[in-house]
Scaffold this active site. Structure first.
Site, PDB file in Angstrom:
ATOM      1  N   GLY A   1       0.943  -1.205   0.084  1.00 23.68           N
ATOM      2  CA  GLY A   1      -0.052   0.050   0.009  1.00 23.68           C
ATOM      3  C   GLY A   1       0.962   1.333   0.068  1.00 23.68           C
TER       4      GLY A   1
ATOM      5  CB  ILE B   1       1.795   4.196   4.692  1.00 32.72           C
ATOM      6  CG1 ILE B   1       0.836   5.651   4.391  1.00 32.72           C
ATOM      7  CG2 ILE B   1       2.794   4.615   5.984  1.00 32.72           C
ATOM      8  CD1 ILE B   1      -0.288   5.669   5.626  1.00 32.72           C
TER       9      ILE B   1
ATOM     10  CG  LEU C   1      -4.110  -9.687   7.309  1.00 36.99           C
ATOM     11  CD1 LEU C   1      -3.858  -8.329   8.307  1.00 36.99           C
ATOM     12  CD2 LEU C   1      -2.746 -10.577   7.583  1.00 36.99           C
TER      13      LEU C   1
ATOM     14  CG  PHE D   1       1.235  -0.452   6.952  1.00 31.91           C
ATOM     15  CD1 PHE D   1       1.098   1.018   7.311  1.00 31.91           C
ATOM     16  CD2 PHE D   1       2.456  -0.944   6.828  1.00 31.91           C
ATOM     17  CE1 PHE D   1       2.287   1.612   7.761  1.00 31.91           C
ATOM     18  CE2 PHE D   1       3.548  -0.320   7.130  1.00 31.91           C
ATOM     19  CZ  PHE D   1       3.709   0.913   7.582  1.00 31.91           C
TER      20      PHE D   1
ATOM     21  CB  SER E   1      -6.548   6.888  11.778  1.00 31.86           C
ATOM     22  OG  SER E   1      -6.919   8.221  10.968  1.00 31.86           O
ATOM     23  CB  ALA E   2      -5.726  12.098  13.478  1.00 32.79           C
TER      24      ALA E   2
ATOM     25  CE1 TYR F   1      -9.327   3.762   8.038  1.00 33.73           C
ATOM     26  CE2 TYR F   1     -10.194   6.009   8.253  1.00 33.73           C
ATOM     27  CZ  TYR F   1      -9.037   5.190   8.266  1.00 33.73           C
ATOM     28  OH  TYR F   1      -7.584   5.471   8.238  1.00 33.73           O
TER      29      TYR F   1
ATOM     30  CE  LYS G   1      -6.863   2.190  10.262  1.00 35.72           C
ATOM     31  NZ  LYS G   1      -5.997   1.252   9.822  1.00 35.72           N
TER      32      LYS G   1
ATOM     33  CG  PHE H   1      -2.593  14.093  12.466  1.00 35.78           C
ATOM     34  CD1 PHE H   1      -1.936  13.360  13.444  1.00 35.78           C
ATOM     35  CD2 PHE H   1      -3.395  15.074  12.788  1.00 35.78           C
ATOM     36  CE1 PHE H   1      -2.434  13.426  14.745  1.00 35.78           C
ATOM     37  CE2 PHE H   1      -4.000  15.086  14.148  1.00 35.78           C
ATOM     38  CZ  PHE H   1      -3.493  14.415  15.135  1.00 35.78           C
ATOM     39  CG  ASN H   2      -4.647  15.089   6.638  1.00 36.51           C
ATOM     40  OD1 ASN H   2      -4.965  14.851   7.868  1.00 36.51           O
ATOM     41  ND2 ASN H   2      -5.435  14.828   5.874  1.00 36.51           N
TER      42      ASN H   2
ATOM     43  NE  ARG I   1     -14.658  15.275   2.299  1.00 37.74           N
ATOM     44  CZ  ARG I   1     -13.325  14.959   2.120  1.00 37.74           C
ATOM     45  NH1 ARG I   1     -13.102  14.351   0.885  1.00 37.74           N
ATOM     46  NH2 ARG I   1     -12.458  14.979   2.959  1.00 37.74           N
TER      47      ARG I   1
HETATM   48  C1  UD1 Z   1      -9.503  11.702   5.313  1.00 37.13           C
HETATM   49  C2  UD1 Z   1     -10.366  10.879   6.225  1.00 37.13           C
HETATM   50  C3  UD1 Z   1      -9.894  10.238   7.397  1.00 37.13           C
HETATM   51  C4  UD1 Z   1      -8.410   9.600   6.708  1.00 37.13           C
HETATM   52  C5  UD1 Z   1      -7.585  10.500   5.936  1.00 37.13           C
HETATM   53  C6  UD1 Z   1      -6.395   9.851   5.343  1.00 37.13           C
HETATM   54  C7  UD1 Z   1     -12.793  11.821   5.750  1.00 37.13           C
HETATM   55  C8  UD1 Z   1     -14.026  12.505   6.207  1.00 37.13           C
HETATM   56  N1  UD1 Z   1     -11.794  11.634   6.579  1.00 37.13           N
HETATM   57  O1  UD1 Z   1      -9.353  12.675   6.023  1.00 37.13           O
HETATM   58  O2  UD1 Z   1     -10.628   9.409   8.026  1.00 37.13           O
HETATM   59  O3  UD1 Z   1      -7.781   9.394   7.870  1.00 37.13           O
HETATM   60  O4  UD1 Z   1      -8.564  11.001   4.936  1.00 37.13           O
HETATM   61  O5  UD1 Z   1      -6.700   9.234   4.356  1.00 37.13           O
HETATM   62  O6  UD1 Z   1     -12.970  11.445   4.569  1.00 37.13           O
HETATM   63  N2  UD1 Z   1     -10.779  18.534   0.129  1.00 37.13           N
HETATM   64  C9  UD1 Z   1     -11.295  19.327  -0.805  1.00 37.13           C
HETATM   65  N3  UD1 Z   1     -11.360  18.870  -2.031  1.00 37.13           N
HETATM   66  C10 UD1 Z   1     -11.322  17.780  -2.374  1.00 37.13           C
HETATM   67  C11 UD1 Z   1     -11.025  16.881  -1.436  1.00 37.13           C
HETATM   68  C12 UD1 Z   1     -10.686  17.226   0.054  1.00 37.13           C
HETATM   69  O7  UD1 Z   1     -11.502  20.565  -0.380  1.00 37.13           O
HETATM   70  O8  UD1 Z   1     -11.514  17.315  -3.306  1.00 37.13           O
HETATM   71  C13 UD1 Z   1     -10.557  18.966   1.626  1.00 37.13           C
HETATM   72  C14 UD1 Z   1     -11.314  18.377   2.762  1.00 37.13           C
HETATM   73  O9  UD1 Z   1     -12.529  19.252   2.940  1.00 37.13           O
HETATM   74  C15 UD1 Z   1     -10.591  18.546   3.925  1.00 37.13           C
HETATM   75  C16 UD1 Z   1      -8.864  18.478   3.132  1.00 37.13           C
HETATM   76  O10 UD1 Z   1      -9.156  18.699   1.888  1.00 37.13           O
HETATM   77  O11 UD1 Z   1     -10.438  19.520   4.680  1.00 37.13           O
HETATM   78  C17 UD1 Z   1      -8.316  17.242   3.406  1.00 37.13           C
HETATM   79  O12 UD1 Z   1      -9.077  16.330   2.749  1.00 37.13           O
HETATM   80  P1  UD1 Z   1      -8.541  14.639   2.887  1.00 37.13           P
HETATM   81  O13 UD1 Z   1      -7.496  14.474   1.989  1.00 37.13           O
HETATM   82  O14 UD1 Z   1      -9.779  13.856   2.245  1.00 37.13           O
HETATM   83  O15 UD1 Z   1      -8.394  14.152   4.336  1.00 37.13           O
HETATM   84  P2  UD1 Z   1      -9.307  14.413   5.600  1.00 37.13           P
HETATM   85  O16 UD1 Z   1     -10.706  14.499   5.038  1.00 37.13           O
HETATM   86  O17 UD1 Z   1      -8.528  15.134   6.387  1.00 37.13           O
END
Ligand code: UD1
Length: 350
Positions: free
Chosen positions: A11, A13, A67, A93, A137-138, A161, A165, A191-192, A306
């Site tokens: 995957g 990571i 698994l 993972f 995950s956070a 999901y 976790k 985090f991200n 969203r």
């Molecule tokens: C998402 C997941 C989270 C997961 C993480 C990593 C959700 C609600 N949460 O987090 O559980 O651990 O990914 O895989 O899905 N955004 C836009 N436009 C887009 C896509 C995203 O504006 O087309 C914004 C979102 O509103 C957010 C930010 O970008 O504020 C990050 O989004 P994303 O990459 O999907 O991560 P998370 O929502 O933080």
């Protein structure tokens, strides 16, 4: 030389972590079902590893399976044991991670993520292998606007999901507190993660249409997506767009090695660690940085918020930094540069 089993090693990571393990001289055993990843990843890990002329010995083996099949896991452990090798640690993972899909298929998510982990732990127990780094995950936290999250922040996953976790974390806690005081466990709350390996050989390759921001930015820069939708410009943040804690996937990968080494050398213990840089970046900041460092244009429109999003999700990472002696994180610029290199070299993924 230490032998490490990596579930989900193909995957996003997982693959970067396998490369980091090989680079540091570990023997790597990968389990992957390849349901959400390509078998070509394996070749790429080896290619990236061999691109360094000092890396001669390849110590990696791949076992294809799921698994949810306990007998398959046992077979893997037996095969490694028959080579007279002991597994010194497991980095786990493997798991499904698409939030939207988890609402549609909760049973599938619980089966794969939770039952898969129980099977893995049962076999680890049978083979007296008790060191585990778990990919949490956070998402386990309740989001609190404009507050850094620390490891004691309130839990509050809001999707199936996230519930899986959180449940696995509870399971690990029960296991640690059981009478057999032998487990060494770490839950890393990511985090991200974004970016890619600097060679452009490894990167993020979502199977279906991506939902996460970074692959969507890259697709828009490439032109395979016409316009980026930014979900909301009315959030209580400096520019109205949501703030996240983006971490370079190689920093995240390297954290796993540090944590694993820490566990191997420690007494039985359970660790919870936020893995983020502690720096908040808004969606607009990320888009602007990507444009600037890569000299590209990302057309965007503001859409409504969203469902399920929060305005601010940033780590208090002081525990990670002090316990693991971390003194450097790659910058947002590095993440954008490396992620774009991967996308340009691999417009269709692996
Ligand atoms: C998402 C997941 C989270 C997961 C993480 C990593 C959700 C609600 N949460 O987090 O559980 O651990 O990914 O895989 O899905 N955004 C836009 N436009 C887009 C896509 C995203 O504006 O087309 C914004 C979102 O509103 C957010 C930010 O970008 O504020 C990050 O989004 P994303 O990459 O999907 O991560 P998370 O929502 O933080």
């Amino acid at each position: 030389m230490k032998n490490i089993l990596v579930t989900g090693g193909a995957g996003f990571i997982g693959s970067h972590t396998c490369l980091a393990l090989l680079e540091k001289g570990f023997n790597v055993f990968i389990i992957d079902s390849f349901e959400n990843s390509s078998e070509r990843v394996i070749k790429r890990i080896l290619e990236a590893y061999k691109s360094n002329k000092n890396n001669l010995n390849i110590n990696m083996k791949v076992f294809k399976g799921n698994l949810c099949d306990k007998y398959f896991i046992k077979e893997v452990f037996n095969r490694i044991k028959n080579e007279n090798k002991e597994i010194h640690g497991v980095i786990h993972f493997a798991g499904f991670k698409a939030v939207a899909e988890s609402f549609v298929e909760p049973l599938y998510y619980w089966q794969n993520n939770v039952v898969g982990t129980i099977n893995l732990l049962e076999i680890m127990n049978e083979f007296n292998c008790n060191n585990l780094v778990f990919s949490s995950s956070a998402t386990v936290y309740e989001t609190k606007d404009n507050c850094l999250l620390n490891e004691s922040s309130k839990f509050g996953p809001i999707n199936p999901y996230g519930n899986t976790k959180y449940s696995i974390e509870m399971l690990l806690k029960d296991l640690f507190q059981s009478s057999a005081k032998k487990w060494k466990l770490a839950s890393l709350r990511y985090f991200n993660p974004i970016g890619a390996h600097s060679s452009g050989l490894l990167g993020e390759d979502p199977k279906d249409t991506p939902n996460n921001i970074f692959p969507l930015i890259a697709n828009t820069a490439l032109g395979t997506q016409k316009i980026l939708k930014i979900y909301g410009n009315d959030w209580p943040t400096k520019d109205g767009t949501p703030v996240r804690d983006y971490i370079h996937v190689m920093d995240l990968a390297e954290c796993h090695l540090k944590v694993l080494k820490f566990l191997i050398n420690s007494e039985p213990e359970i660790l919870y660690l936020n893995v983020g840089t502690g720096i908040g970046t808004s969606v607009l900041d990320l888009v602007k940085t990507f444009e600037k460092v890569n000299n590209v244009k990302i057309p965007f429109v503001f859409e409504k918020r969203r469902i399920g999003d929060g305005s601010f999700l940033v780590a208090d990472n002081s525990l990670l930094i002090s316990k693991m002696n971390i003194n450097y994180f790659r910058s947002i610029e590095d993440m954008c540069r490396d992620g774009w290199k991967w996308k340009q070299l691999n417009p269709k993924g692996y």
